[in-house]
Design a protein around this motif. Structure first.
Motif, mmCIF file in Angstrom:
data_model
loop_
_atom_site.group_PDB
_atom_site.id
_atom_site.type_symbol
_atom_site.label_atom_id
_atom_site.label_comp_id
_atom_site.label_asym_id
_atom_site.label_seq_id
_atom_site.Cartn_x
_atom_site.Cartn_y
_atom_site.Cartn_z
ATOM 1 N N LEU A 22 51.760 -21.849 28.043
ATOM 2 C CA LEU A 22 52.977 -21.133 27.655
ATOM 3 C C LEU A 22 52.639 -19.815 26.972
ATOM 4 N N ALA A 23 51.636 -19.830 26.119
ATOM 5 C CA ALA A 23 51.246 -18.614 25.388
ATOM 6 C C ALA A 23 50.730 -17.536 26.341
ATOM 7 N N SER A 24 50.103 -17.949 27.438
ATOM 8 C CA SER A 24 49.562 -16.965 28.382
ATOM 9 C C SER A 24 50.671 -16.183 29.091
ATOM 10 N N MET A 25 51.878 -16.706 29.088
ATOM 11 C CA MET A 25 53.006 -16.029 29.736
ATOM 12 C C MET A 25 53.817 -15.171 28.775
ATOM 13 N N ALA A 26 53.493 -15.223 27.493
ATOM 14 C CA ALA A 26 54.283 -14.526 26.473
ATOM 15 C C ALA A 26 53.572 -13.258 25.999
ATOM 16 N N THR A 27 54.322 -12.395 25.338
ATOM 17 C CA THR A 27 53.751 -11.202 24.713
ATOM 18 C C THR A 27 54.180 -11.172 23.251
ATOM 19 N N HIS A 28 53.405 -10.505 22.441
ATOM 20 C CA HIS A 28 53.708 -10.364 21.004
ATOM 21 C C HIS A 28 53.966 -11.735 20.380
ATOM 22 N N ILE A 29 52.947 -12.566 20.368
ATOM 23 C CA ILE A 29 53.109 -13.944 19.899
ATOM 24 C C ILE A 29 52.224 -14.224 18.695
ATOM 25 N N VAL A 30 52.588 -15.261 17.973
ATOM 26 C CA VAL A 30 51.781 -15.805 16.893
ATOM 27 C C VAL A 30 51.525 -17.255 17.247
ATOM 28 N N LEU A 31 50.259 -17.663 17.247
ATOM 29 C CA LEU A 31 49.891 -19.044 17.534
ATOM 30 C C LEU A 31 49.389 -19.699 16.261
#
Length: 62
Positions: A22-31
């Motif tokens: 899911l994170a690979s499809m997002a931009t400007h993220i915090v994990l």
């Protein structure tokens, strides 16, 4: 801002894999990998780590 949490009480269910996908499809993220025993999201996501905190157990806890 939207927030998504992936959780399960059982290990080995694919939480880290699903989160990384899911994170690979997002931009400007915090994990945030909150697994105290085996935090390993960084192995799949290869993030730039901005903050890191050690897990400390309180005296008398097991």
């Amino acid at each position: 801002m939207k927030e998504l949490t992936v959780l399960s009480g059982k290990g080995g269910t694919g939480k880290t894999s699903v989160t990384a996908a899911l994170a690979s499809m997002a931009t400007h993220i915090v994990l945030c990998d909150n697994d105290v025993d085996a935090a390993n999201l960084h192995l799949l996501a290869q993030p730039v780590i901005l903050e890191e905190y050690p897990f400390l157990r309180m005296a008398g806890q097991h």
